[in-house]
Design a protein around this motif. Sequence first.
Motif, PDB file in Angstrom:
ATOM      1  N   ARG A  12      16.045   0.871  -9.548  1.00  0.00           N
ATOM      2  CA  ARG A  12      15.253   0.949  -8.307  1.00  0.00           C
ATOM      3  C   ARG A  12      13.994   0.092  -8.400  1.00  0.00           C
ATOM      4  NH1 ARG A  12      15.660   7.196  -6.212  1.00  0.00           N
ATOM      5  NH2 ARG A  12      17.812   7.035  -5.505  1.00  0.00           N
ATOM      6  N   ALA A  13      13.403   0.024  -9.579  1.00  0.00           N
ATOM      7  CA  ALA A  13      12.238  -0.841  -9.762  1.00  0.00           C
ATOM      8  C   ALA A  13      12.651  -2.306  -9.639  1.00  0.00           C
ATOM      9  CB  ALA A  13      11.568  -0.571 -11.097  1.00  0.00           C
ATOM     10  N   HIS A  57       0.814  -1.214   0.000  1.00  0.00           N
ATOM     11  CA  HIS A  57       0.000   0.000   0.000  1.00  0.00           C
ATOM     12  C   HIS A  57       0.849   1.266   0.000  1.00  0.00           C
ATOM     13  CE1 HIS A  57      -2.629   3.037   1.999  1.00  0.00           C
ATOM     14  NE2 HIS A  57      -3.516   2.515   1.176  1.00  0.00           N
ATOM     15  N   SER A  58       1.905   1.278   0.797  1.00  0.00           N
ATOM     16  CA  SER A  58       2.677   2.504   0.969  1.00  0.00           C
ATOM     17  C   SER A  58       4.027   2.487   0.262  1.00  0.00           C
ATOM     18  CB  SER A  58       2.897   2.776   2.459  1.00  0.00           C
ATOM     19  OG  SER A  58       3.680   1.736   3.015  1.00  0.00           O
ATOM     20  N   GLY A  59       4.380   1.370  -0.346  1.00  0.00           N
ATOM     21  CA  GLY A  59       5.717   1.255  -0.910  1.00  0.00           C
ATOM     22  C   GLY A  59       5.743   1.009  -2.404  1.00  0.00           C
ATOM     23  N   ASP A  75      12.582  -3.119  -6.094  1.00  0.00           N
ATOM     24  CA  ASP A  75      11.205  -3.373  -5.663  1.00  0.00           C
ATOM     25  C   ASP A  75      10.762  -4.773  -6.076  1.00  0.00           C
ATOM     26  OD1 ASP A  75      11.040  -0.825  -4.573  1.00  0.00           O
ATOM     27  OD2 ASP A  75       9.685  -0.037  -6.119  1.00  0.00           O
ATOM     28  N   ARG A  97       5.924   1.309  -9.391  1.00  0.00           N
ATOM     29  CA  ARG A  97       4.720   1.958  -9.929  1.00  0.00           C
ATOM     30  C   ARG A  97       5.084   2.974 -11.019  1.00  0.00           C
ATOM     31  NH1 ARG A  97       0.656   0.871  -5.752  1.00  0.00           N
ATOM     32  NH2 ARG A  97       1.759   0.323  -3.858  1.00  0.00           N
ATOM     33  N   SER A  98       6.199   3.684 -10.837  1.00  0.00           N
ATOM     34  CA  SER A  98       6.624   4.676 -11.825  1.00  0.00           C
ATOM     35  C   SER A  98       7.194   4.019 -13.080  1.00  0.00           C
ATOM     36  CB  SER A  98       7.682   5.608 -11.237  1.00  0.00           C
ATOM     37  OG  SER A  98       7.141   6.369 -10.206  1.00  0.00           O
ATOM     38  N   ALA A 149       7.196   2.574  -4.858  1.00  0.00           N
ATOM     39  CA  ALA A 149       6.959   3.728  -5.735  1.00  0.00           C
ATOM     40  C   ALA A 149       7.748   3.620  -7.030  1.00  0.00           C
ATOM     41  CB  ALA A 149       7.314   5.016  -4.996  1.00  0.00           C
ATOM     42  N   SER A 150       8.960   3.089  -6.977  1.00  0.00           N
ATOM     43  CA  SER A 150       9.764   2.961  -8.195  1.00  0.00           C
ATOM     44  C   SER A 150       9.127   1.975  -9.164  1.00  0.00           C
ATOM     45  CB  SER A 150      11.188   2.521  -7.851  1.00  0.00           C
ATOM     46  OG  SER A 150      11.837   3.533  -7.111  1.00  0.00           O
TER      47      SER A 150
END
Length: 163
Positions: free
Chosen positions: A75-76, A49-51, A79, A56-57, A53-54
């Motif tokens: 960075r992705a 939920h909160s993590g 993740d 998702r981008s 971000a890389s």
Amino acid sequence: MPCLTHDGVKVWDTLAIGEYLHELRPASGLLPADRGARAHCRAICGEMHSGFASLRSALPMNLKGDFPGHKVWARAEDDLRRIAEIWSECLGAYGGPFLFGAQRGMADAMYAPVATRCRTYHVKLDRTGNRYCETIFAMPEMKEWIAAARAEPEEIEELDMEF
């Protein structure tokens, strides 16, 4: 943006929706019955939920897309490694085929969009990750969701913007 409206209550956050549904039907299996497994489930749901971000981008969700050879940012990739670790840990600890055992639950709903990203961008997964994604894609709800997305028009006027 998801939104649940029920009995005059409006819930617009995915994590809050899962918790609300669990409160309505605690025997449904959205969260594991065992307290330790339930805490673990909440932790990985919160992490999703909160993590990431890389991820998702770098790999936006696109149920219509097919992008072999797409370059994944470093960075992705970090993740994706963490998500593979979560999947492997849960499937090993709880026996699969879903993250917390035989029944699909809140964690699977939270990680299903990652499975779609892996398919869209041809992300290489290990055997465990591939098997988990196959399990997710075999769910009738996923098939319905993907079919509905593919039936949407290519251009959605309200989303058309000039930059």
